[in-house]
Design a protein around this motif. Structure first.
Motif, PDB file in Angstrom:
ATOM      1  N   ALA A  46       0.792  -1.015   0.101  1.00 14.32           N
ATOM      2  CA  ALA A  46       0.277   0.165   0.462  1.00 14.32           C
ATOM      3  C   ALA A  46       0.967   1.217   0.126  1.00 14.32           C
ATOM      4  O   ALA A  46       2.499   1.093   0.203  1.00 14.32           O
ATOM      5  N   ARG A  47       0.110   2.616   0.407  1.00 16.38           N
ATOM      6  CA  ARG A  47       0.934   3.450  -0.145  1.00 16.38           C
ATOM      7  C   ARG A  47       2.379   3.675  -1.527  1.00 16.38           C
ATOM      8  O   ARG A  47       3.576   3.774  -1.294  1.00 16.38           O
ATOM      9  N   PRO A  48       1.640   3.566  -2.177  1.00 14.37           N
ATOM     10  CA  PRO A  48       2.518   3.203  -3.515  1.00 14.37           C
ATOM     11  C   PRO A  48       2.988   4.828  -3.514  1.00 14.37           C
ATOM     12  O   PRO A  48       2.342   5.800  -3.880  1.00 14.37           O
ATOM     13  N   LYS A  49       4.298   4.894  -4.135  1.00 21.09           N
ATOM     14  CA  LYS A  49       5.091   6.195  -4.560  1.00 21.09           C
ATOM     15  C   LYS A  49       5.327   6.412  -6.236  1.00 21.09           C
ATOM     16  O   LYS A  49       4.822   7.108  -6.968  1.00 21.09           O
ATOM     17  N   VAL A  50       6.427   5.499  -6.766  1.00 20.96           N
ATOM     18  CA  VAL A  50       7.138   5.638  -7.994  1.00 20.96           C
ATOM     19  C   VAL A  50       6.792   4.395  -8.946  1.00 20.96           C
ATOM     20  O   VAL A  50       5.829   4.525  -9.265  1.00 20.96           O
ATOM     21  N   ASP A  51       7.115   3.116  -8.654  1.00 21.84           N
ATOM     22  CA  ASP A  51       7.437   2.043  -9.319  1.00 21.84           C
ATOM     23  C   ASP A  51       5.750   1.355  -9.079  1.00 21.84           C
ATOM     24  O   ASP A  51       5.376   0.983 -10.106  1.00 21.84           O
ATOM     25  N   ARG A  52       5.498   1.546  -8.200  1.00 18.41           N
ATOM     26  CA  ARG A  52       3.594   0.755  -8.180  1.00 18.41           C
ATOM     27  C   ARG A  52       2.726   1.690  -8.067  1.00 18.41           C
ATOM     28  O   ARG A  52       2.090   1.239  -8.417  1.00 18.41           O
ATOM     29  N   ILE A  53       3.058   2.769  -9.085  1.00 23.63           N
ATOM     30  CA  ILE A  53       1.864   3.568  -9.966  1.00 23.63           C
ATOM     31  C   ILE A  53       3.189   3.432 -11.919  1.00 23.63           C
ATOM     32  O   ILE A  53       1.955   3.368 -12.524  1.00 23.63           O
ATOM     33  N   ALA A  54       4.411   3.481 -11.902  1.00 24.29           N
ATOM     34  CA  ALA A  54       4.543   3.093 -12.969  1.00 24.29           C
ATOM     35  C   ALA A  54       4.155   1.703 -13.660  1.00 24.29           C
ATOM     36  O   ALA A  54       4.019   1.753 -15.093  1.00 24.29           O
ATOM     37  N   CYS A  55       4.877   1.120 -12.577  1.00 23.49           N
ATOM     38  CA  CYS A  55       4.325  -0.479 -13.172  1.00 23.49           C
ATOM     39  C   CYS A  55       2.935  -0.493 -13.680  1.00 23.49           C
ATOM     40  O   CYS A  55       2.202  -1.438 -14.811  1.00 23.49           O
ATOM     41  N   PRO A  56       2.256   0.097 -13.026  1.00 25.21           N
ATOM     42  CA  PRO A  56       0.461  -0.677 -13.436  1.00 25.21           C
ATOM     43  C   PRO A  56      -0.019   0.153 -14.540  1.00 25.21           C
ATOM     44  O   PRO A  56      -0.970  -0.436 -15.283  1.00 25.21           O
ATOM     45  N   TRP A  57       0.799   1.065 -15.086  1.00 26.68           N
ATOM     46  CA  TRP A  57       0.634   2.098 -15.681  1.00 26.68           C
ATOM     47  C   TRP A  57       1.034   1.483 -17.481  1.00 26.68           C
ATOM     48  O   TRP A  57      -0.050   1.206 -18.260  1.00 26.68           O
ATOM     49  N   LEU A  58       2.062   0.520 -16.789  1.00 14.94           N
ATOM     50  CA  LEU A  58       2.850   0.018 -17.849  1.00 14.94           C
ATOM     51  C   LEU A  58       2.379  -1.210 -18.194  1.00 14.94           C
ATOM     52  O   LEU A  58       1.870  -1.716 -19.332  1.00 14.94           O
ATOM     53  N   ILE A  59       1.984  -2.075 -17.490  1.00 13.20           N
ATOM     54  CA  ILE A  59       0.161  -3.261 -17.117  1.00 13.20           C
ATOM     55  C   ILE A  59      -0.398  -3.132 -18.149  1.00 13.20           C
ATOM     56  O   ILE A  59      -1.002  -3.150 -19.312  1.00 13.20           O
ATOM     57  N   ARG A  60      -0.739  -1.590 -17.766  1.00 11.69           N
ATOM     58  CA  ARG A  60      -2.586  -1.109 -18.537  1.00 11.69           C
ATOM     59  C   ARG A  60      -3.051  -0.404 -19.511  1.00 11.69           C
ATOM     60  O   ARG A  60      -3.684  -0.708 -20.686  1.00 11.69           O
ATOM     61  N   ARG A  61      -1.168  -0.093 -19.525  1.00  9.13           N
ATOM     62  CA  ARG A  61      -1.089   0.445 -21.369  1.00  9.13           C
ATOM     63  C   ARG A  61      -0.943  -0.144 -22.111  1.00  9.13           C
ATOM     64  O   ARG A  61      -0.639  -0.374 -23.650  1.00  9.13           O
ATOM     65  N   PHE A  62      -0.234  -1.719 -21.930  1.00  4.81           N
ATOM     66  CA  PHE A  62       0.398  -2.374 -22.769  1.00  4.81           C
ATOM     67  C   PHE A  62       0.803  -3.338 -22.406  1.00  4.81           C
ATOM     68  O   PHE A  62       0.767  -4.593 -23.286  1.00  4.81           O
ATOM     69  N   VAL A  63      -0.085  -3.733 -21.983  1.00  8.66           N
ATOM     70  CA  VAL A  63       0.087  -5.733 -21.105  1.00  8.66           C
ATOM     71  C   VAL A  63      -1.748  -5.971 -21.084  1.00  8.66           C
ATOM     72  O   VAL A  63      -2.081  -6.691 -21.778  1.00  8.66           O
ATOM     73  N   ASP A  64      -2.128  -5.329 -20.423  1.00  7.44           N
ATOM     74  CA  ASP A  64      -2.950  -5.959 -20.181  1.00  7.44           C
ATOM     75  C   ASP A  64      -4.660  -4.363 -19.715  1.00  7.44           C
ATOM     76  O   ASP A  64      -3.742  -4.202 -17.775  1.00  7.44           O
ATOM     77  N   PRO A  65      -5.111  -3.686 -20.108  1.00  4.97           N
ATOM     78  CA  PRO A  65      -6.173  -3.097 -19.881  1.00  4.97           C
ATOM     79  C   PRO A  65      -7.267  -2.923 -18.603  1.00  4.97           C
ATOM     80  O   PRO A  65      -7.269  -2.396 -18.489  1.00  4.97           O
ATOM     81  N   GLN A  66      -7.340  -4.073 -18.872  1.00  2.00           N
ATOM     82  CA  GLN A  66      -8.315  -4.377 -17.543  1.00  2.00           C
ATOM     83  C   GLN A  66      -7.301  -5.188 -16.608  1.00  2.00           C
ATOM     84  O   GLN A  66      -7.782  -5.136 -15.265  1.00  2.00           O
ATOM     85  N   ALA A  67      -6.317  -5.253 -16.106  1.00  2.00           N
ATOM     86  CA  ALA A  67      -5.328  -5.533 -14.981  1.00  2.00           C
ATOM     87  C   ALA A  67      -6.339  -5.057 -13.827  1.00  2.00           C
ATOM     88  O   ALA A  67      -6.216  -3.926 -13.688  1.00  2.00           O
ATOM     89  N   VAL A  68      -6.308  -5.955 -12.231  1.00  2.00           N
ATOM     90  CA  VAL A  68      -6.520  -4.872 -11.626  1.00  2.00           C
ATOM     91  C   VAL A  68      -5.474  -4.834 -10.372  1.00  2.00           C
ATOM     92  O   VAL A  68      -4.641  -6.200 -10.078  1.00  2.00           O
ATOM     93  N   PHE A  69      -5.320  -4.482  -9.238  1.00  2.86           N
ATOM     94  CA  PHE A  69      -4.579  -3.908  -8.770  1.00  2.86           C
ATOM     95  C   PHE A  69      -4.615  -3.621  -7.072  1.00  2.86           C
ATOM     96  O   PHE A  69      -5.844  -3.250  -6.495  1.00  2.86           O
ATOM     97  N   LEU A  70      -4.093  -4.731  -6.853  1.00  2.00           N
ATOM     98  CA  LEU A  70      -4.617  -4.954  -4.829  1.00  2.00           C
ATOM     99  C   LEU A  70      -3.450  -4.503  -4.242  1.00  2.00           C
ATOM    100  O   LEU A  70      -2.286  -4.739  -4.499  1.00  2.00           O
ATOM    101  N   PHE A  71      -3.600  -3.219  -3.430  1.00  8.78           N
ATOM    102  CA  PHE A  71      -2.594  -1.834  -2.277  1.00  8.78           C
ATOM    103  C   PHE A  71      -2.684  -3.531  -0.742  1.00  8.78           C
ATOM    104  O   PHE A  71      -3.835  -2.947  -0.485  1.00  8.78           O
ATOM    105  N   VAL A  72      -2.176  -3.463  -0.581  1.00 10.63           N
ATOM    106  CA  VAL A  72      -2.416  -4.596   0.277  1.00 10.63           C
ATOM    107  C   VAL A  72      -0.963  -4.124   1.789  1.00 10.63           C
ATOM    108  O   VAL A  72      -0.355  -3.194   1.400  1.00 10.63           O
ATOM    109  N   ALA A  73      -1.203  -4.435   2.981  1.00 11.45           N
ATOM    110  CA  ALA A  73      -0.632  -3.864   3.959  1.00 11.45           C
ATOM    111  C   ALA A  73       1.012  -4.870   3.848  1.00 11.45           C
ATOM    112  O   ALA A  73       0.854  -5.656   2.956  1.00 11.45           O
TER     113      ALA A  73
END
Length: 283
Positions: free
Chosen positions: A126-153
């Motif tokens: 949880a509480r993303p900063k850089v990589d944990r926003i950049a990687c979901p962006w990469l996945i949704r734009r180039f890999v799986d636009p329907q990808a689900v992201f879970l942020f946990v402790a």
């Protein structure tokens, strides 16, 4: 939509990675897919024989359908999609034309399991900063636009991954594929594994993300700006998913700058009408 209801590979390639990219549906037969188990970036698979059943899911969407060579399967599925209210075209020449042009594809083998709705599911701290926003962006734009992201402790990432069939990323641990590797951040690792590191705009963006995420803003000027934006976002949003949605726009803008505008400058004179520029430079 073109008169022939088809789109050339070159035009589709230009759209991929942008926020306005069409939904790409791969309707190749199982045999054809097994022969070339790779997807156009962002593509999802659907069975051609059931097009009449699933077409309504895409009502109101812009869709490009691909089969092996752009003949009956993609043309027929696109026609069913149009009948259901989508703006659908077939990829001219099918995935063969895409491969012949040397455009990138994503190997099916590098993707994690999908849920009952066909989505990849990812889990991170949880509480993303850089990589944990950049990687979901990469996945949704180039890999799986329907990808689900879970942020946990942080201490629960491994357990959630195991119990909910999610793929952990940007966290250390035994068996975690998607994490830092030496001086490379998770974004770098994903870019290489997905086969996208050959795309110059993404390679440029990766340097910015690496500098921001690993405390090395000196390696590229834009890294310091990304740090500032990332920290600002984290303070604007208490909800991680809301922060991710806002962060998508930042990375969309950075990607377009890397792709189209690195040579452009901004100054007062360049944006003035010609007559005004002449007057200003004469004083």
């Amino acid at each position: 939509m073109s008169a022939s209801n088809s789109i050339p590979a070159e035009k589709l390639f230009r759209l991929i990675g942008t926020s306005t990219a069409p939904t790409i549906i791969d309707v190749r037969t199982d045999e054809d897919f097994a022969a070339t188990p790779r997807l156009i970036p962002g593509a999802i698979r659907r069975p051609w024989a059931d097009a009449a059943s699933w077409a309504a899911e895409f009502r109101g969407f812009d869709v490009v359908v691909t089969c092996r060579e752009g003949h009956a399967l993609s043309q027929g599925a696109a026609a069913w999609l149009r009948e259901a209210g989508a703006d659908a075209e077939a990829l001219g020449g099918g995935i063969k034309s895409w491969l012949d042009a040397g455009y990138p594809t994503i190997a099916q083998s590098v993707l994690g399991p999908r849920d009952a709705k066909g989505r990849t599911v990812w889990v991170t701290r949880a509480r993303p900063k850089v990589d944990r926003i950049a990687c979901p962006w990469l996945i949704r734009r180039f890999v799986d636009p329907q990808a689900v992201f879970l942020f946990v402790a942080p201490g629960e990432v491994a357990g959630v991954a195991e119990r909910f069939g999610a793929t952990p990323f940007d966290i250390e641990g035994d068996g975690v594929t998607w994490s830092h590797d030496g001086e490379r951040c998770t974004f770098d690792v994903m870019l290489e594994a997905f086969g996208l590191s050959g795309l110059a705009p993404l390679a440029h963006l990766a340097v910015i993300v690496r500098g921001a995420d690993t405390g090395r803003p000196d390696i590229i000027p834009e890294a310091a700006g990304l740090v500032a934006l990332s920290l600002g976002l984290s303070r604007m949003f208490a909800d991680d998913l809301a922060q991710l949605n806002a962060g998508m726009l930042i990375y969309d803008a950075l990607y377009r700058w890397c792709r189209d505008a690195t040579g452009e400058t901004h100054d007062w004179l360049s944006h003035q009408p010609k007559a005004a520029r002449s007057k200003l430079t004469s004083v």
